[in-house]
Design a protein around this motif. Structure first.
Motif, PDB file in Angstrom:
ATOM      1  N   GLY A 180     113.910  -0.828  17.025  1.00 53.16           N
ATOM      2  CA  GLY A 180     113.250  -1.009  18.375  1.00 53.16           C
ATOM      3  C   GLY A 180     113.815  -1.147  19.267  1.00 53.16           C
ATOM      4  O   GLY A 180     114.037  -0.533  20.309  1.00 53.16           O
ATOM      5  N   THR A 234     107.738   1.792  17.887  1.00 50.15           N
ATOM      6  CA  THR A 234     108.047   0.634  17.491  1.00 50.15           C
ATOM      7  C   THR A 234     106.619   0.066  16.905  1.00 50.15           C
ATOM      8  O   THR A 234     106.691  -0.608  15.742  1.00 50.15           O
ATOM      9  CB  THR A 234     108.825  -0.184  18.344  1.00 50.15           C
ATOM     10  OG1 THR A 234     109.790   0.460  18.835  1.00 50.15           O
ATOM     11  CG2 THR A 234     109.554  -1.461  17.574  1.00 50.15           C
ATOM     12  N   VAL A 251     110.070  -7.430   8.386  1.00 50.38           N
ATOM     13  CA  VAL A 251     109.749  -6.702   9.662  1.00 50.38           C
ATOM     14  C   VAL A 251     110.977  -6.550  10.625  1.00 50.38           C
ATOM     15  O   VAL A 251     110.944  -5.836  11.592  1.00 50.38           O
ATOM     16  CB  VAL A 251     108.534  -7.281  10.427  1.00 50.38           C
ATOM     17  CG1 VAL A 251     109.087  -8.591  11.300  1.00 50.38           C
ATOM     18  CG2 VAL A 251     107.933  -6.297  11.344  1.00 50.38           C
ATOM     19  N   HIS A 300     103.624  -2.039   8.672  1.00 53.30           N
ATOM     20  CA  HIS A 300     104.189  -3.157   7.957  1.00 53.30           C
ATOM     21  C   HIS A 300     103.193  -4.182   7.818  1.00 53.30           C
ATOM     22  O   HIS A 300     102.745  -4.714   6.825  1.00 53.30           O
ATOM     23  CB  HIS A 300     105.313  -3.627   8.696  1.00 53.30           C
ATOM     24  CG  HIS A 300     106.238  -4.433   8.164  1.00 53.30           C
ATOM     25  ND1 HIS A 300     105.749  -5.921   8.137  1.00 53.30           N
ATOM     26  CD2 HIS A 300     107.150  -4.566   6.829  1.00 53.30           C
ATOM     27  CE1 HIS A 300     106.684  -6.757   7.386  1.00 53.30           C
ATOM     28  NE2 HIS A 300     107.772  -5.728   6.751  1.00 53.30           N
ATOM     29  N   ILE A 349     112.730  -3.295  11.458  1.00 48.40           N
ATOM     30  CA  ILE A 349     111.712  -2.411  12.349  1.00 48.40           C
ATOM     31  C   ILE A 349     111.925  -2.807  13.902  1.00 48.40           C
ATOM     32  O   ILE A 349     112.247  -2.006  14.863  1.00 48.40           O
ATOM     33  CB  ILE A 349     110.355  -2.543  12.018  1.00 48.40           C
ATOM     34  CG1 ILE A 349     110.157  -2.013  10.853  1.00 48.40           C
ATOM     35  CG2 ILE A 349     109.342  -1.971  12.998  1.00 48.40           C
ATOM     36  CD1 ILE A 349     108.678  -2.294  10.339  1.00 48.40           C
ATOM     37  N   LEU A 350     112.037  -4.033  14.268  1.00 48.47           N
ATOM     38  CA  LEU A 350     112.087  -4.712  15.404  1.00 48.47           C
ATOM     39  C   LEU A 350     113.594  -4.343  15.945  1.00 48.47           C
ATOM     40  O   LEU A 350     113.936  -4.213  17.212  1.00 48.47           O
ATOM     41  CB  LEU A 350     111.866  -6.196  15.499  1.00 48.47           C
ATOM     42  CG  LEU A 350     110.348  -6.522  15.323  1.00 48.47           C
ATOM     43  CD1 LEU A 350     110.209  -8.082  15.113  1.00 48.47           C
ATOM     44  CD2 LEU A 350     109.454  -5.874  16.366  1.00 48.47           C
ATOM     45  N   CYS A 373     105.583  -1.342  13.243  1.00 45.48           N
ATOM     46  CA  CYS A 373     105.145  -2.603  13.024  1.00 45.48           C
ATOM     47  C   CYS A 373     103.838  -2.802  12.333  1.00 45.48           C
ATOM     48  O   CYS A 373     103.471  -3.508  11.474  1.00 45.48           O
ATOM     49  CB  CYS A 373     105.214  -3.548  14.096  1.00 45.48           C
ATOM     50  SG  CYS A 373     106.791  -3.689  14.726  1.00 45.48           S
TER      51      CYS A 373
END
Lengths: 213, 541, 353, 93
Positions: D15, A80, D8, A87, D11-12, A84
């Motif tokens: 996760g 993860t 973002v 990004h 993505i989080l 990030c």
């Protein structure tokens, strides 16, 4: 920040987009190759598992489940983090990207430390590859040596890939810190990240096979 | 004034050994491959001489066993697998797709040096104990023999790495480097063949790499992945090994098929009977070829269910080869056929490959395989495919693209003569081996019962004819390299893209942007701006 | 007809029940191969002559395959190939499934010899003597590396693996001597690992049986090879069962103990712990000795150690013969007292009766 | 070509989902599922791998050639495993 640098493509490419596309496809083809590399030993593992279900259950039950599971969480988090960071770098936040890559590397190192702790524990118990060690004088189940040999083979190969991934991320981190990588060349970090994700995906499968069931 | 070509651009040794030019790397491979062919051929001749009499002729059993292993390892991994893709694929693929180079030129060079490293390791193993397992390295024999297994197997592992990187480079080049307007259905069929080959290289080779590593661990550290005493199962090794090594047959033959497609179209001056069928069947071979590995294991102790499944899947893969053969033959119909040396080699290919392929289907007919497995029948079958197919196609490629690569022309008469000798020599060498296999002579036999001697003598005699043919080829090609007359840019009058630039090509492949909007197999009208053009003809007159 | 074909392509005599079928398929396949090769080459040669080039600038008409043309070729070729597979697979299944009533000979391969152990307890090296017209099943294992048992005249071949039993069977149709070759590379003397099958008429075979030729099985009863003395394989099996302490867990009289009783076991249907049902035949019994965990009978704990590598082929054969002799229930102990449940006795039973 | 995700958040979220699946897989390993334990654990692993591939590795936005590369590798891997395991599993019969 100096992220607006226009990159010139290498001379045999027409555009930087073509070059990035080639690099990305190249990485995917390489990963396909890696999948088959791990696939070969996993196929061997599965075949022996079907052959010796009881021995393999004994092996899994004896394994260091807690440590292996913590390691899964560590790798998932690291994945993860690196996603990030890609990004962030694209958005031009170089500092944040650098921090996130550093975090990924730290988590990767934690993974290796835990892995080595597990190995130390196995050796202490007299479990060595090839059915060597005092453990196998007490536990006779046929197929048990194969479980542990494959365990060492698979996790060892994976640990090697983690180490390679850490090296790649280390190089990328130093280039981010020296401002050699920015938004325009984010695909370089992206390639390193994709490799790291693959290392994660492989562990996602090793975990249930070796520790859970 | 001489034109600037990739050959005379820079001439230092350094400019050759550290080149990233795909054409020069192709030449480096070609030279190395010919060295490997000579070395592997030397062992082949030695083996044939040993078989002139039963028992001891010129070497001991141990020397014999090491020799056939080295013959196999050298021919399979150092010659056949890289042969056409690494040399001609490297040289031609970027030109054929209209690119200046492959996608990753430095990786290409790395790949060459990995290949050299692996080759050196395999050759070193010759001097530090040799290997006597056969090229298949079956455990538990390979994990217990005290010979130089780790050196040789790691050598093959490194060569495998080189194969993967070359394949990766070609896949990416074909996908991302095609000239603008050059769609998939306009690509020369050689590109399709190399592309399909590359897919197999990338996806099959890692499995071989893995399984060889496991055998090295078994042999040197006694980990026992395949050791029955520790619960291991040697049959599983065979599964993994053939999962690579059966598709590897297509790594060897597919590029040869690409060569045949090019040569047939050029010398028949005609469009291919079905472009699509030939292109798609390359993919068919690449993918279905992965499903048939178990036909090497019908008597190995595999389950009957699996054996049956592999038997029927093997029948499916043969159909793709049949499609190709049919389409090549019918391409000649209505053409303007000129029987030049490359086409003569292609005819040899057609005949030998059909025979080799059909006997391949025969050994997949399961009850027959029980009798033939591990006999000279199988030896003859795969030599028909690998020598009769790949080597013949390799020779066709050398002759077809010789003027492209060197700018010079060889003697056509000597070419036809040596092609005929190679064909005849090959047939006399290997046809008797089918009969030996029928009679039951197992392969890898140092000593044999005397009733087999007449056939062995015929086979050995054939090998001398074959060697003579190859020697003549080497002599006149070597002569033509320095003394051959200038060939011109397009001596065969081909429409394919590699002939649309000068011969030899300049460093960046094209002087001016060539048109990639035509069909590379279109012979229905004259090609503007070439000898074919009626306008040019008038001018010349 | 088939004899002519055999002579033409150098096939050896077909001396087993499967040989004629295999050779007929062989003839079919090879004839088709010859025809197709000739056809392809003939077509190529004809087109080359008929359409030879007249000028270097000659143009040609576009001529493309019709879908019908391609499809008909594919159907024809694929149909032929699949027909071969069907015929070949049927014969293959016949070749890998021994008839139920076949006689068993145990085979142990090692670098570089073949050792045969017969039901009556005899051993022979490199010579396998069998009667004509009887199905013979060979239960084979290897002591070192992979070998392959190959009798060209019978058209049979089967790899012989260490750590496992593989089976092959044949029924000889004519008397004579036929060579056995090892077909899997097994080391420096691979090509000298030869033996022969001697096929005798039924009458001669009976004579041979009585003659007692061959050696007594070299089974170690604690005092070196051959110390078990003579006697048939069942008697030897009793001694092996004692010496290896099999009887510590398995009874011969039908009583339940740590493991299932051997009485009435042979040929019965067993329900396994995972629900599968198997018939306790030779294959099952040998597998259970080598891989006890593979087929655990329902209701029993998996506590048996493997005998992989510690039992020779002859010893395994002897045990199987013993169990087979008990198929109709316990028989009175002959010569050897069998202290079925007393582990101590079993342990020092090694010193012999 | 890869169109980079703008936010973002995916993505989080991914996760988070991965960690949730991780915990559930760990917890399920204590439920006595018997023969179903491994299939269930592997099914969760597949979901996780698909999430990583689609979101983190941006396979969802990748070109067809990249998707086909992955599919080809997986198809061959499954073939290898299926036919190898089938041999071991059907050998006794």
């Amino acid at each position: 920040m100096s992220d607006t640098t226009v990159l010139a493509p290498q001379e045999h490419f027409a555009t930087i987009e073509q070059q990035a596309h080639a690099a990305r496809l190249g990485m995917w083809v390489f990963l396909a190759s890696e999948v088959l590399l791990f696939g070969a030993i996993i196929a061997l593992f599965t075949s022996y598992q079907v052959h010796y279900p009881d021995a393999f259950r004994q092996g899994v039950d004896h394994n260091t489940k807690l440590l292996g599971s913590i390691n899964t969480g560590v790798l998932l988090t690291s994945s993860t983090a690196v996603a990030c960071s890609v990004h962030a770098l694209r958005a031009g936040k170089r500092r944040l990207a650098g921090l996130l890559v550093a975090a990924t590397i730290a988590l990767g190192a934690v993974f290796l430390v835990i892995k080595l702790t597990e190995y130390a524990k196995h050796f202490h118990e007299g479990i060595y590859p090839g059915g060597a060690g005092s453990f196998f004088q007490v536990h006779h189940a046929r197929g048990l040596p194969e479980f542990w040999t494959l365990y060492f083979g698979m996790t060892g190969l994976h640990a090697l890939h983690v180490t390679i991934g850490l090296t790649v991320l280390g190089v990328l981190l130093s280039r981010i810190m020296r401002a050699e990588l920015g938004a325009a060349s984010a695909h370089r970090l992206e390639l390193g990240a994709i490799y790291w994700h693959l290392v994660d995906v492989i562990w996602i499968f090793l975990w249930p096979l070796l520790y859970l069931a | 004034m001489t034109e600037a070509t990739y050959l005379n651009a820079r001439t230092t040794i350094r400019s050759w050994v550290l080149t990233t030019d795909h054409k020069r790397i192709g030449i480096l491979y070609l030279v190395t491959l010919i060295f490997a062919l000579v070395l592997g051929g030397f062992f082949a001749m030695a083996l044939r001489i040993e078989h002139l009499t039963p028992g001891h002729t010129v070497m001991t059993a141990m020397t014999y066993n090491r020799s056939f292993t080295l013959h196999g390892v050298i021919m399979v991994w150092i010659f056949m697998i890289p042969s056409i893709p690494a040399s001609f694929g490297n040289f031609l693929l970027p030109i054929m797709v209209g690119a200046k180079d492959v996608a990753f030129p430095r990786l290409n060079l790395l790949s060459y040096y990995l290949f050299i490293t692996g080759t050196v390791m395999v050759l070193v193993s010759m001097f530090v104990g040799g290997i006597d397992t056969g090229w298949t390295f079956y455990p538990p024999y390979s994990s217990s023999t005290p010979t130089a297994i780790p050196t040789a197997l790691l050598g093959v592992f490194v060569i495998g790495f080189s194969t993967i990187l070359t394949g990766l480079n070609f896949v990416v080049t074909t996908h991302t480097m095609r000239h603008e307007g050059l769609g998939w259905m306009k690509l020369p069929l050689f590109v399709w063949a190399i592309y399909a080959t590359s897919i197999i290289q990338v996806l099959a080779t890692p499995v071989l790499g893995m399984v060889l590593l496991l055998v090295v661990l078994d042999n040197s550290l006694h980990w026992g992945f395949f050791d029955p005493a520790r619960g291991g199962d040697p049959v599983l090794y065979q599964h993994l090994f053939w999962f690579y090594s059966h598709p590897a047959v297509y790594i060897m033959i597919l590029p040869g098929m690409g060569v045949v497609s090019e040569v047939v179209a050029t010398f028949a001056r005609k469009n291919l009977y079905s472009y699509r069928a030939i292109a798609y069947s390359s993919f068919g071979l690449a993918f279905v070829g992965f499903l048939t590995w178990g036909h090497h294991m019908f008597v190995a102790g595999m389950s009957t269910f699996d054996a049956g499944a592999f038997g029927v899947l093997s029948m499916l893969v043969a159909i793709f080869s049949a499609i190709k053969v049919f389409n090549w033959t019918w391409t000649l119909k209505g053409g303007a056929v000129a029987l030049k040396t490359p086409l003569l080699y292609v005819f040899a290919f057609l005949f030998l490959f059909v025979f080799g392929g059909m006997t391949g289907v025969a050994v997949a007919a399961m009850s027959l395989d029980v009798h033939w497995h591990d006999t000279y029948f199988v030896v003859a079958h795969f030599h028909f495919i690998m020598v009769g197919g790949t080597l013949t196609a390799f020779l066709a490629a050398i002759h077809y693209w010789f003027p492209k690569i060197t700018g010079r022309m060889y003697s056509e008469r000597l070419g036809l003569l040596s092609a005929a000798l190679v064909f005849a020599g090959f047939f006399v060498t290997f046809f008797p081996q089918f009969l030996l296999g029928n009679a039951g002579m197992p392969r890898r036999y140092y000593d044999y019962p005397p009733q087999f001697q007449p056939l062995h003598i015929v086979s050995t005699a054939g090998s001398w004819v074959l060697a003579t043919g190859l020697l003549i080829t080497a002599i006149y090609l070597g002569h033509a390299l320095f003394r051959g007359h200038r060939a011109g840019d397009n001596p065969w009058g081909s429409r394919s893209f590699e002939w649309r630039t000068t011969s030899p090509p300049p460093t960046h492949n094209f002087h001016a942007t060539p048109p990639f909007d035509i069909d590379p197999y279109d012979y229905t009208q004259p090609l503007p701006g070439t000898d074919d053009d009626p306008a040019a003809e008038k001018e010349a007159a | 007809m088939i004899e002519l074909f055999r002579r033409l392509i150098f096939l050896p005599v077909g001396a087993s029940t499967v040989a004629d079928g295999v050779d007929a398929l062989h003839a079919f396949v090879i004839t088709a191969t010859m025809l197709v090769s000739t056809y392809v080459f003939g077509a190529a040669a004809w087109f080359t002559v008929r359409y030879r080039r007249k000028s270097d600038r000659q143009l040609t008409r576009r001529l493309s395959a019709t879908v019908r043309h391609e499809a008909s070729i594919i159907t024809l070729v694929l149909g032929t190939f699949l027909l071969w597979w069907v015929l070949g697979f049927r014969q293959y299944v016949e070749m890998v499934q021994p008839p139920r009533d076949s006689d068993v000979v145990y085979v142990e391969a090692k670098q570089w010899m073949w050792k045969f152990t017969y039901p009556d307890g005899r051993d022979t090296n490199d010579v396998l003597t069998v009667p004509v017209g009887r199905p013979i099943r060979l239960a084979m294992t290897s002591r070192d590396v992979i070998h392959s048992f190959y009798v060209p005249s019978f058209r049979i071949k089967q790899d012989v693996l260490p750590g496992r039993y593989t089976a092959v069977w044949f029924e000889a149709t004519q008397t004579g001597t036929f060579p056995i070759w090892c077909a899997e590379y097994c080391g420096v003397s691979h090509s000298r690992m030869r033996g022969e099958v001697v096929v005798l008429s039924q009458a001669d075979y009976a004579l041979w049986l009585r003659s007692g030729k061959g050696q007594t099985a070299e089974i170690d009863c604690g005092r070196g090879p051959g110390s078990c003395g003579g006697g048939d394989l069942v008697a030897i099996g009793r001694q092996v069962a004692l010496r290896r302490a099999c009887v510590a867990c398995h009874t011969l009289d039908g009583q339940r103990h740590v493991g299932p009783t051997w009485s009435g076991l042979y040929g019965s249907q067993r329900t396994l712990a995972d629900g599968r049902k198997v018939v306790a035949d030779d294959a099952y019994l040998t597998r259970s000795m080598m891989e006890p965990a593979a087929d655990v009978v329902a209701g029993y704990a998996q506590v048996m150690p493997t005998y992989q590598g510690s039992l020779t082929a002859a010893e395994t054969g002897a045990l199987v013969e013993l169990i087979r002799s008990l198929r109709d229930g316990p028989v009175a102990p002959a010569g050897v007292a069998l202290p079925a449940l007393e582990i101590t006795t079993a342990a020092d039973g090694g010193r012999g009766p | 070509m890869n169109a980079a995700p703008i936010s973002v958040k995916p993505i989080l979220a991914t996760g988070g989902a991965l960690l949730a699946l991780w915990v559930s897989s760990f917890a399920l390993s204590y439920a006595s599922l018997g023969t179903w334990a491994l299939p269930v654990a592997l099914a969760i692993a597949v979901v996780k791998a698909v999430l990583v591939a689609l979101v983190f590795m941006e396979l969802a936005h990748a070109t067809l050639s990249m998707k086909l590369t992955v599919l080809a590798a997986l198809a061959l891997l499954l073939t290898l495993m299926a036919l190898m395991v089938a041999d071991v599993a059907t050998r006794g019969t």
